[in-house]
Design an enzyme around this catalytic site. Structure first.
Site, PDB file in Angstrom:
ATOM      1  N   GLU A   1      44.103  -9.487 -42.178  1.00 56.81           N
ATOM      2  CA  GLU A   1      42.779 -10.088 -42.367  1.00 56.81           C
ATOM      3  C   GLU A   1      41.860  -9.131 -43.127  1.00 56.81           C
ATOM      4  O   GLU A   1      40.752  -8.821 -42.684  1.00 56.81           O
ATOM      5  CB  GLU A   1      42.172 -10.450 -41.006  1.00 56.81           C
ATOM      6  CG  GLU A   1      43.009 -11.450 -40.209  1.00 56.81           C
ATOM      7  CD  GLU A   1      42.405 -11.767 -38.844  1.00 56.81           C
ATOM      8  OE1 GLU A   1      41.351 -11.165 -38.493  1.00 56.81           O
ATOM      9  OE2 GLU A   1      42.986 -12.599 -38.125  1.00 56.81           O
TER      10      GLU A   1
ATOM     11  N   CYS B   1       8.511  -6.558 -49.017  1.00 59.07           N
ATOM     12  CA  CYS B   1       7.201  -6.034 -48.641  1.00 59.07           C
ATOM     13  C   CYS B   1       7.278  -5.235 -47.337  1.00 59.07           C
ATOM     14  O   CYS B   1       6.698  -5.617 -46.315  1.00 59.07           O
ATOM     15  CB  CYS B   1       6.202  -7.187 -48.527  1.00 59.07           C
ATOM     16  SG  CYS B   1       4.491  -6.635 -48.487  1.00 59.07           S
TER      17      CYS B   1
END
Length: 452
Positions: free
Chosen positions: A292, A367
Site C-alpha cells: 500500500e 492570513c
C-alpha cells in the site's frame, strides 16, 4: 531541518522540470489570474511504478500473486489513479469518497483494498457487494462482518489489521505501531494475540493479515520487523488451523521519501532486499502479497509552482510573499521540522533564477503569521513576478487542501517530454473558481439561518 536548495543537478528529471516550469509560465498555467498550480511529471510516475513492480518481482517466487495497491489519500485525483492502474497498480481506499474515486478511475474491485478504522455498515455492505478486499481494524468490526456475511455471502477477501506495537519513528503522527496507536488490534496487549488466533480459527473466511507500522520518518529496519511479526503470526494461525488459512499478507506501505535532494533514497529495491533478508519466507510463494505505497510513488514527481506577488524586508530579512502557503503545504507550515520542502527560484519567464543566495522567508497568502514554507532560506533574491517551486510535493500536497481564508484549490497539470525538446500537457484537475467555492460554502442556502 532547514535544507538549503542547491543548484538543480544535471539530471534528466531536473532538466525536464525546468522546461516544464518555463512552459507552464509561457502557456499561462501559472499567471496573474491563476497564480499557483501543481505540476506532475508523468514519466517519473511511470518509472516509480515500474521500479516498485521490479523490486518485488526480483525476490518473489514465480507465480506469487502480488497486488501493489496505491494509497489513494496520497493523490486523490482520478487521472493519477487511472495512470497508475495502467501501470499495473490497484488502489487502497480508506473512505467512501476514495472508493468512488478508484471506481471512477476504472480500478476493478479485485484490485481494490478497503482500510479504515471507522467503516460504517453501509461502507462494509458496499464493499462486500462489490467483492472488494476488506481489512477489519478491530474485533468489533469482525463482529459486524459476522452479521453481514451471514445475511449476504460475499466474494470479498477478508482480513484483520494488527498492530505489532514495535514503537515509532521520528514523526509521531506518522507512527502507527506505537503501544497506543488507534489502528489495528494491539498484539502485545494482554490476551490479544490469543484472541486474534482464535478469531481466525472461528472464522474460516478470514484469510488475510494486514500490518502497517508507519510512513515518513520510519526506519526501514522497523518496517521490516513489523512484516516479520505479521509473517510469524500467519505461520502460527496456519499451524493451529492445520491448513493454510491465511493466504495473503498485506504488508502496508510507508516507504520514507528523501526530501533533501533529488536522490531517490531509499529505493524500493533497498526495502525488498531488507525484507528478503529479514523475512525470507515472505517470498517463497506460500503467501500472496499486497502493498500500500503512496508518498514514495509520487512525491519526487510533483511540484507546486507559485508567483511571487510582493517582496519586502522585515527585521533585516527579505520576505517573498507567494501564493503557495498553508492551503497547499499544510504539513510544512504547521510542522516544518518534520516536513521541510526544497524551494527552487525561477524568474518571471520561468527560467532558473541566478544570483548570489540571500537568506529569505518564503511566505504564503494565508492570513496568519506562521504561513511560511521556508524560513531564512538561501535563494537568489526574489522579486515580484518571479516564481517559486516547492519541490517533492507530488504526494499529498495536491489532495489535502486546507481551505483557510477560502482560498480555492489550484489546478493540477501533468507533463511529459514532447517533440523537439518541448513539453506536452494534460489537465489533471481544473483550478477551482470563486463561484464554485461560494457554492461549496452554502451559497444556495444564504437565507437559511435568517429564517429560523
Amino acid at each position: 531541518m532547514n535544507p538549503a536548495t542547491p543548484p538543480p543537478p544535471p539530471s534528466s528529471d531536473a532538466a525536464l522540470r525546468d522546461r516544464a516550469v518555463a512552459a507552464a509560465v509561457a502557456q499561462g498555467l501559472v499567471s496573474a489570474a491563476d497564480p499557483v498550480a501543481g505540476l506532475l511529471d508523468v514519466t517519473g510516475i511511470r518509472r516509480s511504478a515500474a521500479e516498485l513492480r521490479a523490486a518485488f518481482a526480483e525476490f518473489t517466487a514465480p507465480g506469487t500473486p502480488v497486488l501493489h495497491a496505491f494509497a489513494v489519500k496520497a493523490a486523490s485525483l482520478v487521472p493519477v489513479l487511472r495512470l497508475l492502474a495502467r501501470e499495473g497498480l490497484g488502489c487502497e481506499v480508506a473512505s467512501p469518497g476514495e472508493l468512488a474515486l478508484a471506481r471512477a478511475a476504472g480500478v476493478p474491485p479485485a484490485r481494490t483494498v478497503l482500510d479504515s478504522p471507522a467503516k460504517t455498515p453501509a461502507e462494509l455492505r458496499e464493499a462486500l457487494a462489490l467483492g472488494i478486499a476488506v481489512n477489519a481494524d478491530s474485533f468489533g468490526e469482525l463482529d459486524r462482518l459476522d452479521a453481514l456475511t451471514a445475511s449476504a455471502p460475499t466474494s470479498s477477501p477478508l482480513g484483520l489489521r494488527v498492530n505489532p506495537q514495535l514503537g515509532g519513528g521520528s514523526i509521531d503522527a506518522m507512527s502507527t505501531a506505537t503501544d497506543t496507536s488507534k489502528f489495528g488490534v494491539a498484539l502485545r496487549d494482554e490476551d490479544a494475540r490469543e484472541r486474534v488466533v482464535q478469531a481466525f480459527l472461528d472464522r474460516p473466511w478470514l484469510t488475510r493479515l494486514h500490518a502497517h507500522v508507519g510512513s515518513q520518518g520510519m526506519p526501514l529496519e522497523l518496517m521490516a520487523d513489523g512484516v516479520r511479526v505479521l509473517y510469524e503470526l500467519a505461520e502460527e494461525i496456519n499451524e493451529k488451523a492445520a491448513r493454510a488459512q491465511v493466504g495473503t499478507l498485506d504488508i502496508g506501505g510507508g516507504l520514507p521519501v528523501n526530501f533533501a535532494s533529488d536522490a531517490v533514497s531509499p529505493a524500493y529495491r533497498d526495502y525488498t532486499r531488507l525484507l528478503h533478508r529479514t523475512v525470507p519466507g515472505l517470498f517463497d510463494g506460500r503467501y500472496g502479497l499486497v502493498t500500500e505505497f503512496g508518498r514514495s510513488l509520487l512525491a519526487k514527481h510533483g511540484l507546486v509552482l507559485a508567483r511571487v506577488e510582493y517582496t519586502k524586508s522585515a527585521g533585516g530579512r527579505r520576505v517573498a510573499v507567494t501564493h503557495a502557503g498553508a492551503q497547499i503545504a499544510t504539513r510544512t507550515v504547521f510542522a516544518p521540522e518534520a516536513w521541510p520542502v526544497r524551494v527552487a527560484a525561477y524568474d518571471a519567464q520561468g527560467r532558473p533564477k541566478t544570483g548570489d543566495a540571500v537568506a529569505q522567508d518564503v511566505a504564503g497568502p494565508c492570513c496568519f503569521a506562521g504561513d511560511l514554507v521556508a524560513r531564512a532560506r538561501p535563494l537568489p533574491p526574489l522579486e515580484p513576478g518571479d516564481h517559486v517551486a516547492l519541490l517533492d510535493t507530488g504526494a499529498y500536497y495536491f489532495s489535502t487542501h486546507f481551505a483557510y481564508n477560502s482560498l480555492p484549490r489550484p489546478g493540477v497539470h501533468g507533463y511529459a517530454p514532447g517533440p523537439d525538446g518541448g513539453v506536452r500537457w494534460a489537465t489533471v484537475r481544473a483550478a477551482q473558481r470563486v463561484a464554485e467555492l461560494v457554492a461549496e460554502s452554502g451559497g444556495a442556502y444564504g437565507d437559511a439561518l435568517t429564517q429560523l
